[in-house]
Design an enzyme around this catalytic site. Structure first.
Site, mmCIF file in Angstrom:
data_model
loop_
_atom_site.group_PDB
_atom_site.id
_atom_site.type_symbol
_atom_site.label_atom_id
_atom_site.label_comp_id
_atom_site.label_asym_id
_atom_site.label_seq_id
_atom_site.Cartn_x
_atom_site.Cartn_y
_atom_site.Cartn_z
ATOM 1 N N LYS A 180 0.857 -1.178 0.000
ATOM 2 C CA LYS A 180 0.000 0.000 0.000
ATOM 3 C C LYS A 180 0.902 1.240 0.000
ATOM 4 O O LYS A 180 1.465 1.614 1.032
ATOM 5 C CB LYS A 180 -0.922 0.053 1.216
ATOM 6 C CG LYS A 180 -1.984 1.137 1.082
ATOM 7 C CD LYS A 180 -2.341 1.804 2.401
ATOM 8 C CE LYS A 180 -1.355 2.816 2.811
ATOM 9 N NZ LYS A 180 -1.319 4.025 1.888
ATOM 10 N N GLU A 255 9.867 1.157 10.578
ATOM 11 C CA GLU A 255 10.836 2.226 10.323
ATOM 12 C C GLU A 255 10.081 3.533 10.525
ATOM 13 O O GLU A 255 9.304 3.934 9.667
ATOM 14 C CB GLU A 255 11.373 2.109 8.897
ATOM 15 C CG GLU A 255 12.197 0.872 8.649
ATOM 16 C CD GLU A 255 13.547 0.924 9.354
ATOM 17 O OE1 GLU A 255 14.189 -0.119 9.462
ATOM 18 O OE2 GLU A 255 13.932 2.025 9.801
ATOM 19 N N CYS A 289 13.555 11.066 7.105
ATOM 20 C CA CYS A 289 13.516 10.601 8.494
ATOM 21 C C CYS A 289 14.865 10.760 9.176
ATOM 22 O O CYS A 289 14.963 10.729 10.391
ATOM 23 C CB CYS A 289 13.106 9.153 8.528
ATOM 24 S SG CYS A 289 14.244 8.139 7.567
ATOM 25 N N GLU A 386 9.445 16.540 15.139
ATOM 26 C CA GLU A 386 10.098 16.362 13.841
ATOM 27 C C GLU A 386 9.654 17.478 12.902
ATOM 28 O O GLU A 386 8.475 17.651 12.661
ATOM 29 C CB GLU A 386 9.694 15.004 13.280
ATOM 30 C CG GLU A 386 10.475 14.541 12.104
ATOM 31 C CD GLU A 386 10.071 13.126 11.685
ATOM 32 O OE1 GLU A 386 8.901 12.753 11.868
ATOM 33 O OE2 GLU A 386 10.943 12.399 11.196
HETATM 34 N N1 NAD Z 1 12.418 5.308 9.581
HETATM 35 C C1 NAD Z 1 12.393 5.457 8.261
HETATM 36 O O1 NAD Z 1 13.084 4.748 7.502
HETATM 37 C C2 NAD Z 1 11.451 6.476 7.652
HETATM 38 C C3 NAD Z 1 11.549 6.698 6.280
HETATM 39 C C4 NAD Z 1 10.677 7.640 5.713
HETATM 40 C C5 NAD Z 1 9.748 8.325 6.497
HETATM 41 N N2 NAD Z 1 9.684 8.082 7.836
HETATM 42 C C6 NAD Z 1 8.760 8.818 8.677
HETATM 43 O O2 NAD Z 1 7.464 8.929 8.023
HETATM 44 C C7 NAD Z 1 6.868 10.165 8.364
HETATM 45 C C8 NAD Z 1 6.511 10.929 7.114
HETATM 46 O O3 NAD Z 1 5.881 10.086 6.167
HETATM 47 P P1 NAD Z 1 4.319 10.096 6.045
HETATM 48 O O4 NAD Z 1 3.763 11.458 6.267
HETATM 49 O O5 NAD Z 1 3.961 9.394 4.781
HETATM 50 O O6 NAD Z 1 3.917 9.169 7.277
HETATM 51 P P2 NAD Z 1 2.499 8.555 7.611
HETATM 52 O O7 NAD Z 1 2.711 7.679 8.767
HETATM 53 O O8 NAD Z 1 1.438 9.582 7.668
HETATM 54 O O9 NAD Z 1 2.141 7.639 6.314
HETATM 55 C C9 NAD Z 1 2.979 6.560 5.964
HETATM 56 C C10 NAD Z 1 2.131 5.523 5.231
HETATM 57 O O10 NAD Z 1 1.161 5.034 6.151
HETATM 58 C C11 NAD Z 1 -0.132 5.144 5.579
HETATM 59 N N3 NAD Z 1 -1.112 5.288 6.649
HETATM 60 C C12 NAD Z 1 -1.503 6.416 7.297
HETATM 61 N N4 NAD Z 1 -2.435 6.125 8.236
HETATM 62 C C13 NAD Z 1 -2.636 4.771 8.173
HETATM 63 C C14 NAD Z 1 -3.482 3.839 8.858
HETATM 64 N N5 NAD Z 1 -4.313 4.240 9.822
HETATM 65 N N6 NAD Z 1 -3.420 2.532 8.511
HETATM 66 C C15 NAD Z 1 -2.584 2.113 7.532
HETATM 67 N N7 NAD Z 1 -1.758 2.933 6.836
HETATM 68 C C16 NAD Z 1 -1.795 4.248 7.161
HETATM 69 C C17 NAD Z 1 -0.038 6.320 4.650
HETATM 70 O O11 NAD Z 1 -1.061 6.270 3.680
HETATM 71 C C18 NAD Z 1 1.343 6.083 4.042
HETATM 72 O O12 NAD Z 1 1.256 5.116 3.025
HETATM 73 C C19 NAD Z 1 7.895 10.913 9.188
HETATM 74 O O13 NAD Z 1 7.638 10.734 10.549
HETATM 75 C C20 NAD Z 1 9.214 10.236 8.832
HETATM 76 O O14 NAD Z 1 10.168 10.371 9.853
HETATM 77 C C21 NAD Z 1 10.535 7.166 8.440
HETATM 78 O O1 LIG Z 2 13.300 9.282 4.962
HETATM 79 C C1 LIG Z 2 13.925 8.305 5.246
HETATM 80 C C2 LIG Z 2 14.840 7.629 4.269
HETATM 81 O O2 LIG Z 2 15.101 6.371 4.805
HETATM 82 C C3 LIG Z 2 16.045 8.479 4.032
HETATM 83 S S1 LIG Z 2 17.372 7.665 3.265
HETATM 84 O O3 LIG Z 2 17.284 7.982 1.824
HETATM 85 O O4 LIG Z 2 17.231 6.217 3.501
HETATM 86 O O5 LIG Z 2 18.604 8.187 3.879
#
Ligand code: NAD
Ligand SMILES: O=C[C@H](O)CS(=O)(=O)O
Length: 485
Positions: A180, A255, A289, A386
């Site tokens: 998804k 993650e 992130c 964040e």
């Molecule tokens: N740790 C990592 O590797 C990593 C990498 C990228 C982003 N992030 C984190 O993600 C966040 C930003 O991304 P975002 O805004 O897309 O995050 P988000 O959690 O809002 O959404 C991530 C995914 O989850 C889905 N989602 C949202 N609510 C849901 C639910 N109730 N059930 C199932 N799926 C659901 C969204 O549609 C999307 O596909 C930041 O906090 C960032 O730090 C972490």
């Molecule tokens: O946003 C999180 C990603 O994991 C960043 S990175 O491209 O893996 O460094």
């Protein structure tokens, strides 16, 4: 608009090898964050489509799990080659839907391909054990087997590479997947389905469903046929998915969010520290992130660092990701822009000094100026929240132990960075920081060969590296008797 990628753009879901619309016929518009223009639609699917995808993935798993590691490795290698052959087209599609500069999008496609290549190699090294038996008449074996159907949920900020860290190991292990993607950036994910078809990955191995996140996520986490959930996204959503997965005790990889500190000590190489700060702050307009959220600079070098960092920040070219030389694109949407403005306003109200930026870019829309804020304090919201935008709060510290304490003063523990030329300090500080990943004199540390992941509320499990494959395998102990030994 699309010069190279039209053949990769799909406005349908992939279920069991068929490209289908939502059963309701409903669709969701996808927009270009650089100008708000509608670039297409995707199915607004839900429970019924997800349930069907899971059932097909489960059925396909019964045969896919019996392919040899060599067969899976060869297919992954072909997928890697398809990604690199289509790098420009995939990058164009990503910049169109996500907004990042084309150069960053190309780099993300290369990193996605590198993950796939890595797991094409790891696929053939899923070793077990033969353990000396404590019983003379029995033999002991340990094998590793694919967990089964995987539910994968990915964010909008790295719509392809976040998927590669899931599909790569899942297929290498012999699992099937229901994906998804984020509704903001679906086309990069759907293009995976196009390329998988092209290179001969069997129907039903990779399934992609777009639409109602809560409904799709609820089915993925609640359906007993799904044996693993792998999620990349915010911590609040991660916590929800963990709770929803508990009833069927699924294997989990999370993650989640970050709040990266970046420590600059008096003894650092200042030019190197500023270069690293630019890289660790402004990649993807600060929407990663592992982007630095807090800069802690020792008093002796504070003024020099702030001046040089602000000077370099002003040089960044802001604009559409398709424009030549652009280094910072738009924020993903109005909500993201509002959050950044709130955090900057809070800091300003609490006495922060805006050294450069601090307001919307003259381009309008969701473009925001690269921003450096001095005299930041722990009372300001961005010390804990964040930012996810091109804003760099710079805090001051005196003692090494204070820097470590301040850096650890968060519920997050994903990435951290520090700059020093003192070897003893490097070991003391690295060992004192409670984070999953540490950059010493480096601001960009992501690679497929090293374990990516966090501690505390930044998640559980690791992606990439030799550790990433274990997340998709179950360990089986086999005791063999009756051998007449
Ligand atoms: N740790 C990592 O590797 C990593 C990498 C990228 C982003 N992030 C984190 O993600 C966040 C930003 O991304 P975002 O805004 O897309 O995050 P988000 O959690 O809002 O959404 C991530 C995914 O989850 C889905 N989602 C949202 N609510 C849901 C639910 N109730 N059930 C199932 N799926 C659901 C969204 O549609 C999307 O596909 C930041 O906090 C960032 O730090 C972490
Ligand atoms: O946003 C999180 C990603 O994991 C960043 S990175 O491209 O893996 O460094």
């Amino acid at each position: 608009m699309l010069q190279k990628s039209h053949h990769l753009k799909r406005e349908a879901n992939l279920i069991g090898g068929e490209w289908v619309a939502a059963g309701s016929g409903k669709t969701i518009e996808v927009t270009n964050p650089a100008n708000g223009e509608v670039i297409g639609t995707i199915p607004d699917a839900g429970v019924e489509e997800t349930r069907r995808a899971i059932a097909i993935a489960h059925e396909t798993f019964q045969t896919w799990r019996k392919t040899t590691a060599d067969e899976r490795a060869r297919l992954l290698r072909k997928l890697h080659d398809a990604f690199m052959d289509n790098q420009d087209a995939l990058a164009e599609l990503m910049t169109l839907e996500q907004g990042k500069p084309l150069a960053e999008a190309r780099a993300e496609i290369a990193q996605s391909a590198a993950q796939i290549l890595w797991f094409s190699e790891e696929a053939r090294r899923v070793y077990g054990d033969v353990i000396p038996s404590p019983w003379g008449d029995r033999r002991i074996m340990v094998t590793k087997e694919p967990v089964g159907v995987v539910g994968a949920i990915t964010p909008w900020n790295f719509p392809s590479s976040m998927l590669s860290r899931k599909i790569g190991p899942a297929l290498a292990a012999g699992c099937t997947v229901v994906v998804k993607p984020a509704v903001q950036t679906p086309y990069s994910a759907l293009a995976w389905g196009v390329l998988a078809e092209e290179i001969g990955i069997p129907k039903g191995v990779i399934n992609i469903v777009t639409g109602d996140a809560k409904a799709i996520g609820g089915e993925l986490t609640g359906n007993p046929l799904v044996r693993k959930i792998t999620f990349t996204g915010s911590t609040p959503v991660g916590k929800l998915l963990i709770k929803q997965s508990a009833d069927t005790v699924k294997k989990l990889s999370m993650e989640l969010g970050g709040n990266a500190p970046f420590l600059v000590f008096d003894d650092c190489d200042l030019d190197r520290a500023v270069t690293g700060a630019i890289a660790a702050k402004y990649r993807n307009a600060g929407q990663t992130c592992v982007c630095t959220n807090r800069f802690y600079v020792q008093s002796g070098i504070y003024d020099a660092f702030v001046e040089k960092f602000a000077q370099e920040s002003r040089k960044l070219k802001v604009g559409s990701g398709f424009d030549q030389g652009v280094q910072q694109g738009p924020l993903i949407d109005d909500k993201a822009l509002a959050k950044v403005e709130e955090l900057v306003g809070d800091a300003r109200d609490k006495g922060a000094k805006i050294v450069t930026g601090g307001k919307r870019h003259e381009l309008g829309g969701t473009f925001y100026e690269p921003t450096v804020i001095a005299d930041a304090t722990q009372e300001m919201r961005f010390a804990k929240e964040e930012i996810f935008g091109p804003v760099a709060p710079v805090f001051r510290f005196d003692k090494e132990e204070d820097a470590i304490r301040l850096a650890n003063d968060t519920e997050f523990g994903l990435a951290c960075y520090f700059y020093t030329q003192d070897l003893g300090r490097a070991f003391r500080v690295s060992e004192g920081l409670k984070y999953g990943m540490v950059g010493i004199n480096e601001g960009i540390i992501t690679t497929e060969v090293a374990p990516f992941g966090g501690v505390k509320e930044s998640g559980m499990g690791r992606e990439g590296s030799k550790y990433g494959l274990d997340e998709y395998l179950d360990v089986k102990y086999v005791c063999i008797g009756g051998l007449g030994l």
